[in-house]
Design a protein around this motif. Structure first.
Motif, mmCIF file in Angstrom:
data_model
loop_
_atom_site.group_PDB
_atom_site.id
_atom_site.type_symbol
_atom_site.label_atom_id
_atom_site.label_comp_id
_atom_site.label_asym_id
_atom_site.label_seq_id
_atom_site.Cartn_x
_atom_site.Cartn_y
_atom_site.Cartn_z
ATOM 1 N N PRO A 139 -7.038 36.438 35.580
ATOM 2 C CA PRO A 139 -6.136 36.766 34.468
ATOM 3 C C PRO A 139 -6.078 35.675 33.396
ATOM 4 C CG PRO A 139 -5.089 37.260 36.565
ATOM 5 C CD PRO A 139 -6.355 36.527 36.874
ATOM 6 N N THR A 140 -6.166 34.426 33.800
ATOM 7 C CA THR A 140 -6.131 33.338 32.826
ATOM 8 C C THR A 140 -7.400 33.327 31.986
ATOM 9 O OG1 THR A 140 -4.795 32.057 34.374
ATOM 10 C CG2 THR A 140 -5.775 30.863 32.532
ATOM 11 N N LEU A 141 -8.542 33.508 32.633
ATOM 12 C CA LEU A 141 -9.805 33.569 31.889
ATOM 13 C C LEU A 141 -9.811 34.764 30.941
ATOM 14 C CD1 LEU A 141 -12.462 32.686 34.625
ATOM 15 C CD2 LEU A 141 -11.705 31.266 32.729
ATOM 16 N N ARG A 190 -19.386 32.884 34.953
ATOM 17 C CA ARG A 190 -20.581 33.294 34.203
ATOM 18 C C ARG A 190 -20.293 34.527 33.363
ATOM 19 N NH1 ARG A 190 -23.887 32.977 39.189
ATOM 20 N NH2 ARG A 190 -24.238 30.764 39.429
ATOM 21 N N GLU A 191 -19.617 35.499 33.941
ATOM 22 C CA GLU A 191 -19.273 36.712 33.198
ATOM 23 C C GLU A 191 -18.333 36.378 32.051
ATOM 24 O OE1 GLU A 191 -18.976 40.342 31.651
ATOM 25 O OE2 GLU A 191 -20.467 39.652 33.091
ATOM 26 N N TRP A 192 -17.414 35.476 32.276
ATOM 27 C CA TRP A 192 -16.484 35.050 31.231
ATOM 28 C C TRP A 192 -17.242 34.406 30.072
ATOM 29 C CZ3 TRP A 192 -14.789 29.922 29.934
ATOM 30 C CH2 TRP A 192 -13.703 29.888 29.061
ATOM 31 N N ARG A 193 -18.215 33.550 30.387
ATOM 32 C CA ARG A 193 -19.027 32.927 29.333
ATOM 33 C C ARG A 193 -19.841 33.976 28.570
ATOM 34 N NH1 ARG A 193 -21.287 27.064 30.900
ATOM 35 N NH2 ARG A 193 -21.731 27.155 28.686
ATOM 36 N N ARG A 194 -20.333 34.987 29.275
ATOM 37 C CA ARG A 194 -21.054 36.080 28.593
ATOM 38 C C ARG A 194 -20.129 36.826 27.632
ATOM 39 N NH1 ARG A 194 -22.925 37.659 33.856
ATOM 40 N NH2 ARG A 194 -24.659 36.314 34.323
ATOM 41 N N ARG A 195 -18.892 37.031 28.049
ATOM 42 C CA ARG A 195 -17.920 37.693 27.159
ATOM 43 C C ARG A 195 -17.698 36.858 25.907
ATOM 44 N NH1 ARG A 195 -12.510 39.206 30.095
ATOM 45 N NH2 ARG A 195 -11.980 39.766 27.966
ATOM 46 N N LEU A 196 -17.597 35.546 26.070
ATOM 47 C CA LEU A 196 -17.434 34.670 24.899
ATOM 48 C C LEU A 196 -18.644 34.773 23.981
ATOM 49 C CD1 LEU A 196 -15.950 31.416 26.512
ATOM 50 C CD2 LEU A 196 -14.707 33.257 25.353
#
Length: 171
Positions: free
Chosen positions: A6-8, A102-108
């Protein structure tokens, strides 16, 4: 402090909002729906020069590539102060977080791509079309260069197209 999904997700949403504001700062952006105003003052000032527009793109890319991931890593709890926890459990928790990060970085990165697409679309259209709406770039221009064999100077000492020269001078 535990940095979880949730924070990410919240941080990605804030970054997405930030990039949306940057897109509104690009002149002629597709997502432009009027200026955002708060009590009569504009929140977003238009980036009028190419230098300002490239700075917007560079800032967003730096945030997504370096600054936000580093900040997220610093918030992830490292080893617990008490040695009571099993080291295997900590290792498996770290491994479970890696795909999520990794998925969070892809979203960025996808968010930055929206800004990059708007920037490139605007400049590509500026290069292709004149202010009168006529095209500067056409296939006939290049076909005529290939078909025109009596213009031996161009084949011996070719220069970039006028469109490429304009683009090169701008950036």
């Amino acid at each position: 402090m535990q940095l979880g999904g949730p924070t990410l997700d919240g941080l990605a949403q804030v970054f997405n909002s930030y990039v949306s504001l940057l897109i509104k700062a690009l002149p002629g952006s597709i997502e432009e729906d009027g200026s955002i105003e708060v009590s009569g003052n504009r929140i977003v000032r238009l980036a009028e020069t190419e230098t300002q527009q490239i700075a917007l793109l560079g800032n967003a890319a730096a945030l997504a590539d370096e600054l936000l991931p580093r900040a997220a890593l610093k918030l992830v709890p490292s080893h617990q102060a008490s040695g009571k926890e099993d080291p295997w459990k900590r290792s498996s928790e770290r491994q479970n977080r890696l795909p999520e990060q990794r998925e969070w970085r892809r979203r960025l990165q996808r968010t930055v791509e929206r800004l990059r697409d708007n920037f490139c679309r605007q400049h590509a259209l500026d290069l292709i079309f004149t202010e009168d709406g006529e095209t500067q770039l056409s296939a006939e221009f290049y076909i005529n260069l290939d078909d025109n064999t009596d213009n031996s100077d161009w084949h011996q000492d070719p220069f970039p197209s006028p469109i490429f020269q304009v683009c090169f001078l701008r950036f």
